[in-house]
Write a protein that holds these residues in place. Sequence first.
Motif, PDB file in Angstrom:
ATOM      1  N   ILE A 139       0.861  -1.176   0.000  1.00  0.00           N
ATOM      2  CA  ILE A 139       0.000   0.000   0.000  1.00  0.00           C
ATOM      3  C   ILE A 139       0.904   1.234   0.000  1.00  0.00           C
ATOM      4  O   ILE A 139       2.072   1.156   0.377  1.00  0.00           O
ATOM      5  N   GLY A 140       0.380   2.368  -0.429  1.00  0.00           N
ATOM      6  CA  GLY A 140       1.208   3.568  -0.418  1.00  0.00           C
ATOM      7  C   GLY A 140       0.413   4.808  -0.751  1.00  0.00           C
ATOM      8  O   GLY A 140      -0.690   4.737  -1.309  1.00  0.00           O
ATOM      9  N   HIS A 141       0.980   5.964  -0.387  1.00  0.00           N
ATOM     10  CA  HIS A 141       0.361   7.264  -0.636  1.00  0.00           C
ATOM     11  C   HIS A 141       1.209   8.086  -1.601  1.00  0.00           C
ATOM     12  O   HIS A 141       2.440   8.136  -1.473  1.00  0.00           O
ATOM     13  N   SER A 142       0.556   8.751  -2.542  1.00  0.00           N
ATOM     14  CA  SER A 142       1.186   9.734  -3.425  1.00  0.00           C
ATOM     15  C   SER A 142       2.322   9.094  -4.224  1.00  0.00           C
ATOM     16  O   SER A 142       2.073   8.176  -5.004  1.00  0.00           O
ATOM     17  N   MET A 143       3.574   9.539  -4.047  1.00  0.00           N
ATOM     18  CA  MET A 143       4.682   8.848  -4.698  1.00  0.00           C
ATOM     19  C   MET A 143       4.701   7.388  -4.268  1.00  0.00           C
ATOM     20  O   MET A 143       5.051   6.501  -5.053  1.00  0.00           O
ATOM     21  N   GLY A 144       4.317   7.130  -3.014  1.00  0.00           N
ATOM     22  CA  GLY A 144       4.207   5.751  -2.543  1.00  0.00           C
ATOM     23  C   GLY A 144       3.102   4.984  -3.241  1.00  0.00           C
ATOM     24  O   GLY A 144       3.182   3.758  -3.390  1.00  0.00           O
ATOM     25  N   GLY A 145       2.051   5.687  -3.681  1.00  0.00           N
ATOM     26  CA  GLY A 145       1.033   5.052  -4.510  1.00  0.00           C
ATOM     27  C   GLY A 145       1.601   4.649  -5.857  1.00  0.00           C
ATOM     28  O   GLY A 145       1.276   3.588  -6.400  1.00  0.00           O
ATOM     29  N   HIS A 146       2.449   5.502  -6.422  1.00  0.00           N
ATOM     30  CA  HIS A 146       3.169   5.161  -7.652  1.00  0.00           C
ATOM     31  C   HIS A 146       4.024   3.919  -7.418  1.00  0.00           C
ATOM     32  O   HIS A 146       4.027   2.984  -8.230  1.00  0.00           O
ATOM     33  N   ILE A 147       4.734   3.898  -6.287  1.00  0.00           N
ATOM     34  CA  ILE A 147       5.571   2.741  -5.957  1.00  0.00           C
ATOM     35  C   ILE A 147       4.719   1.485  -5.836  1.00  0.00           C
ATOM     36  O   ILE A 147       5.076   0.422  -6.376  1.00  0.00           O
TER      37      ILE A 147
END
Length: 478
Positions: free
Chosen positions: A170-178
């Motif tokens: 799971i991830g947010h923002s750039m972490g969503g891209h990851i």
Amino acid sequence: MRNPYPFRLLALASASALLLTACGGDDDPLPVAEETRAQDSRTAFAPAEPTATTFAAMANGTAETDGTSRWAGVLNGAAYRVEVPANWNGKLVMYAHGYAGTGNALGVSNPSIRRHLLMNGYAWAASSYSKNYYDVRVGVEDTNALALEFTKIATANSRPLTAPTKLYIIGHSMGGHIAGAAVEDETFATARNKVRYNGAVPMCGVMGDTELFDYLGAAQITAQALAGKAQTPIAEWATIKDQVTAALFTTFPSVPTATGLKYRSVMQNLTGGPRPMFDIGFAGAYTGVVWGTFGGDGTVNGIFNKPAVDTNRFVYKIDGDTAGSDALNAAALKLTAAPDFNRLRTDGLRWVPKVNGEFKVPVVTLHTLGDMYVPFSMQQIYRTRTQAKGNGNWLVQRAIRGVAHCDFTVQEQAEAFDAMVTWETTGTPPAGDDVMTAATVAAPTYGCNFTRNTTGIDDSAAIVDARGKLSVGAPCTQ
């Protein structure tokens, strides 16, 4: 002159052919070896807490959250945290944090659904990544490396564990891209640290990968054009910023001028089309964040060696003003990316890993409707790509009636995670939103299905305040 390295060239050619076959990239240039870029020379990054071996238990804890194993350390230059509940269910959730700026200190972020994970028996782990900047390549590799190291870390801390039965990300923002890139076929084929995830929840993610930079470029050149500064090179933004701002706003960004209303219309169509929450989002702080990205050289602060911004595909639209739209399209600068700025490589992932829509595990996304920084159009790009690859049945998207970047309630995030896991377990896809049909997206109640304005002890004060106002000022009236 005779080539002194025939076998090396043969090996490189074989590797290139293998990458092209694995990635299906017959429209890509041949992979190339790494050349030096600004990001590669940045070597001063260091964990903010280099000697940490543990971290604090959750505030307002319970027996389930207080009695966890909590391990911290450094792996390959990246700080990490790992937390395992006493009643571990055998499943591991990797959390990828968002963009952390351009400083040297590397920090680890706990997942916002930490309590939910622990209460339901999940272990979680998070990496700081070994570099800051928009380095998604490093984010994927360091997150994967930590996942592969999980059992070794547990053993070193005197709690031997079996390998996880399931791995989610799971991830947010750039972490969503990851998170989105981590489940892609190309990523698995080209990553140095290879991990097969069973499902993903990218939130407020850059799901159009480098197309985000195109959007930010378009936001700048249309602002300039409408303010009568169309031909000023984008790198000279600082010399015209005040003039452009005054032409478009009486009070930035909440009170646009008559010309600024045209810009607002252009931005609405660039960010996903007419939809609830856009006007509130446009008037908010994240329009200022977008403004702060203007004036770059197109290399995304040295992540690339060549210009990465391309605006040629955009047709700008001012609603109800055909002549004005035509004039804007004629006047606005056209930015063109170098064709090989993010090409396949022989030495690992692309500099910015792609989100091609080539995956066959459950993916559930969340995105707020008023986000100006990473706009809702990222979800439309992601849907289009995934459908084109024949994998649309593996993607469920949910629109949230928030007005800033990543301003989800914990309940919205927990429900999305549970929906993904239930889908992965049972094979039955959860409900989602249609992000492509313009009339559906424009409906006054769009986003109501999965918006949860009820907040709890893990929601930030900013979320509590924002959702309290939205539940009154922009209620769902189904």
